[in-house]
Design an enzyme around this catalytic site. Structure first.
Site, PDB file in Angstrom:
ATOM      1  N   HIS A   7      -3.062  -2.693  -3.454  1.00  0.00           N
ATOM      2  CA  HIS A   7      -2.651  -1.916  -4.632  1.00  0.00           C
ATOM      3  C   HIS A   7      -1.316  -1.217  -4.393  1.00  0.00           C
ATOM      4  O   HIS A   7      -0.865  -1.078  -3.256  1.00  0.00           O
ATOM      5  CB  HIS A   7      -3.719  -0.880  -5.026  1.00  0.00           C
ATOM      6  CG  HIS A   7      -3.969   0.190  -3.999  1.00  0.00           C
ATOM      7  ND1 HIS A   7      -5.026   0.155  -3.118  1.00  0.00           N
ATOM      8  CD2 HIS A   7      -3.304   1.339  -3.714  1.00  0.00           C
ATOM      9  CE1 HIS A   7      -4.989   1.240  -2.343  1.00  0.00           C
ATOM     10  NE2 HIS A   7      -3.954   1.971  -2.680  1.00  0.00           N
ATOM     11  N   HIS A  80       2.945   4.869  -2.761  1.00  0.00           N
ATOM     12  CA  HIS A  80       2.670   4.080  -1.555  1.00  0.00           C
ATOM     13  C   HIS A  80       2.308   2.652  -1.927  1.00  0.00           C
ATOM     14  O   HIS A  80       2.060   2.343  -3.086  1.00  0.00           O
ATOM     15  CB  HIS A  80       1.555   4.723  -0.717  1.00  0.00           C
ATOM     16  CG  HIS A  80       0.202   4.728  -1.363  1.00  0.00           C
ATOM     17  ND1 HIS A  80      -0.229   5.754  -2.179  1.00  0.00           N
ATOM     18  CD2 HIS A  80      -0.813   3.845  -1.319  1.00  0.00           C
ATOM     19  CE1 HIS A  80      -1.462   5.497  -2.605  1.00  0.00           C
ATOM     20  NE2 HIS A  80      -1.849   4.334  -2.099  1.00  0.00           N
ATOM     21  N   GLU A 131      -0.037   2.258   3.249  1.00  0.00           N
ATOM     22  CA  GLU A 131      -1.460   2.429   3.529  1.00  0.00           C
ATOM     23  C   GLU A 131      -1.993   1.091   4.021  1.00  0.00           C
ATOM     24  O   GLU A 131      -1.660   0.038   3.458  1.00  0.00           O
ATOM     25  CB  GLU A 131      -2.203   2.839   2.246  1.00  0.00           C
ATOM     26  CG  GLU A 131      -3.709   3.007   2.443  1.00  0.00           C
ATOM     27  CD  GLU A 131      -4.447   3.413   1.160  1.00  0.00           C
ATOM     28  OE1 GLU A 131      -3.813   3.466   0.092  1.00  0.00           O
ATOM     29  OE2 GLU A 131      -5.664   3.661   1.246  1.00  0.00           O
TER      30      GLU A 131
END
Lengths: 141, 141
Positions: A7, A80, A131
């Site tokens: 994502h 992110h 991440e």
């Protein structure tokens, strides 16, 4: 090491307003309910796309790590990028060995998909907050 | 309207250095050659992931639209998100009708995948610069 682009995290001052944008203006059709991720100080809401997701995140609580970001970017913005990895601990060790800085204690935390995640400092990642998420098992996330 | 998350655009002062990061540190295995996209004032290089791509972009020429971004973000950072749409002109008209601002003349240009693209101003898009790309046909992009 990195697999799927799980994502893109998009910070917003208001998930409710952001949902209106993604649903009513951009025409996304599958959008989950927002839920609190207290350990990370954020509200979370996923916009599902056919191959990936947008993770809308809004500050939760006074100590939210998003506050500084939103002071610099009051309308919100790209926060992110999350990539999947097979083994979060192996990924962490490999990155550390290559000189990257893992944020916080470095111990994986359970993220919004119910699997362990770590964050890598943008200073070593071309200015991108990355991440890493252990790939969710089938039917789990 | 929006379909797949085609790519995340990541600005960098040096595609060569960014490729080292994605290949040697993050372990991406399928990375294309860089090529110039002169009409948009950028060098481009795609990092392929199983479901999407990272588009590395570096300034090309004195008038590159990336220069201001890199002055603010010298190490680079997330620059835009690109979603696929079925019909670029229909998408543009729908967005304009809903009050969004299309960048430049608003006429689609041929992007890095050889299909028409437009960019939507971040002020109406929750602070995110959004690229819309007409879905590439099979085997073309």
């Amino acid at each position: 090491m990195i697999g799927k682009l799980n994502h893109v995290g998009v910070a917003t001052p208001s998930i409710d307003e952001a949902v209106k944008l993604y649903r009513d203006v951009l025409g996304a059709t599958v959008i989950g309910d927002k839920f609190p991720l207290e350990a990370q100080g954020v509200w979370v809401c996923f916009v599902d796309l056919p191959n990936s997701q947008i993770e809308l995140i809004e500050p939760l609580g006074e100590a939210s790590p998003l506050k500084g970001f939103l002071e610099k970017n009051p309308k919100g913005g790209q926060h992110h990028v999350c990539f999947e990895v097979e083994d979060i601990l192996a990924a962490r060790e490999e990155l550390r060995a290559k000189g990257a800085t893992i944020l916080g204690t470095g111990e994986p935390r359970i993220g919004a998909h119910g699997v362990p995640v770590i964050f890598v400092h943008p200073k070593d990642m071309g200015g991108v907050l990355i991440e890493l998420m252990q790939t969710p098992k089938e039917g789990h996330g």
